[in-house]
Design a protein around this motif. Sequence first.
Motif: not given
Length: 592
Positions: A112-120, A143-147, A188-190, A217-221, A246-249, A322-324
């Motif tokens: 939830a703290s990420g780019d896609l969650a906020k943007k979309k 849900y995310a690790r950021t407090k 934590q994710y795990d 799942l708006s998180i890295p794969p 599940v988001e790509k990739p 920013g997504r390089g």
Amino acid sequence: MATHFSPCSSSSTNFLPSSCFKNETTVLFSRFAVTVPRKSTWVTQNHSRIQGRKHFHIKSSNGHPLNAVSLQDDGSPTAKEHDKSQGKEKPAIPISEAEKEESTLSITVVGASGDLAKKKIFPALFALFYEDWLPENFTVFGYARTKLTDEELRNMISGTLTCRIDQRENCEDKMDQFLKRCFYHAGQYDSEGDFSELNSKLKEKEAGKVSNRLFYLSIPPNIFVDVVRSASLRASSLNGWTRVIVEKPFGRDSESSGELTRCLKQYLTEDQIFRIDHYLGKELVENLSVLRFSNLVFEPLWSRDYIRNVQLIFSEDFGTEGRGGYFDNYGIIRDIMQNHLLQILALFAMETPVSLDAEDVRNEKVKVLRSMKPLQLEDVIVGQYKGHSKSGRSYPAYTDDPTVPKDSRTPTFAAAALFINNARWDGVPFLMKAGKALHTRRAEVRVQFRHVPGNLYKRNFGTDLDKATNELVLRVQPDEAIYLKINNKVPGLGMRLDRSDLNLLYSARYPREIPDAYERLLLDAIAGERRLFIRSDELDAAWALFTPMLKELELKKIVPELYPHGSRGPVGAHYLAAKYNVRWGDLSSDDS
Ligand SMILES: NC(=O)C1=CN([C@@H]2O[C@H](COP(=O)(O)OP(=O)(O)OC[C@H]3O[C@@H](n4cnc5c(N)ncnc54)[C@H](OP(=O)(O)O)[C@@H]3O)[C@@H](O)[C@H]2O)C=CC1
Ligand SMILES: O=C1O[C@H](COP(=O)(O)O)[C@@H](O)[C@H](O)[C@H]1O
């Protein structure tokens, strides 16, 4: 190039309960049999998914009734009309007031703290709420690790919410109401423990009602499987359905994609996995099938007999920005072609499905993908943008991104020619072109028709007969439109021919704003409508087409052709098209 993809590894090597493989049982769902672990929570939840559906009164945005086929002026069915027309073709199960109140929907946005969650994602959820598409009892959890506290989450997302549709007066109220339904849990994710805590919070909000749970799942794969494991074991619904978007990739080649699917299926049935390709949620992509299958004038022409070539074009006028870090491991072919453009191609080229049911449509898509010839390296050209200065402003090169290695060969541009080995499309080139940091932002499908045989007006066209052929364009974005290029006579006493567009420009025909793709797809996932999500065999077929070429490209260390940031891309794309007697439609004088 490093592979960051080992879905079942990391903390997940011993995550399987030993019963996972041994005590399997086969549960027959509505359309097909699936095997699920006997003792896992999923059995209960899948069983009650069927039971639970009767509590579920939201209808999908599409599926059977073709988006409600409203012929009202602005083409925008209200929620009630939508329900009504859904009922016409597929009688809705009557839902009593008591039943409505018994079920709840909990949507957990993981990452939830990420780019896609906020943007979309949060904005799409709010848009659905604002338009009364969400059920009465719903809760959104970040849900995310950021407090973060609940209030901090609300502050974070409130800046991204807009009452874009109609700008009604109650906008502020609606935002407040929506934000009050949003909560946050840091974890934590795990960590099964952290997901157990989330489960307790979800239960508290669900207050004993039938609970349907959607995880996004708006998180890295590399952490997909960790989350699915923890969520499935500790936070799945015990009496309603549980679904996971599940988001790509979905992997970076056939092997890693297969491995990801295998790992996810240790915890989820295929029915519960909603692999999102947001291009399938775009209005014009939805309209492709409507255009083709509900207009007599198009379907009879939809074959090698009348179509010379088909072009699928994607361009962005900005770089990786920013997504390089993500992009460098994937490149444009995996980022755009293997999924977004190929999905459009499959919808474009498939045979008529038996019905609009998800399985019927997806069966046809798989068939056409499996009829395609794997992409050959000689039918691909790759490029990468370099720095450029224009009007005193300088634009960075791809490798200027600090998260990208200086010697990266990752393509930011590619063009490819694909072929379908079936009776309908034999010999017709399907050309794809995708690039970042080009001169314009657009996504479109161009269909170039053949020459008119024995054209009476040949003389009037001059020497370039290609310029006189019809072209159908579906402009997916921006300025959504469908237009057909035709030849007509210029009014007057002479016989001068002109080229004009029969143009359905959405902004002129439908003044209402078009919903974002994520709104449609979220609504469908909530309604259990799978038509616009990717089934695992589709995914396998898609990777089978691209994997050998991608491996060869990397093995042979093919150096991309450099093109200036903001240009029309590398010249190699023209040579590739010329090899098949094609001219890119987006670069022709009347359309660039
Ligand atoms: N952004 C976009 O435009 C698009 C994104 N996608 C896909 O959507 C998903 C999410 O994208 P996006 O929001 O951009 O991703 P982010 O990089 O913003 O990551 C989302 C969240 O995941 C957590 N996270 C990031 N990196 C790691 C890591 N290495 N290990 C553990 N947790 C991490 C962070 O939360 P925290 O630290 O708080 O835990 C972060 O806020 C990805 O799969 C992406 O490929 C697809 C299409 C477009
Ligand atoms: O999936 C992706 O899509 C976006 C483009 O999406 P759009 O809806 O804005 O056209 C692209 O920028 C990104 O690289 C890719 O991962």
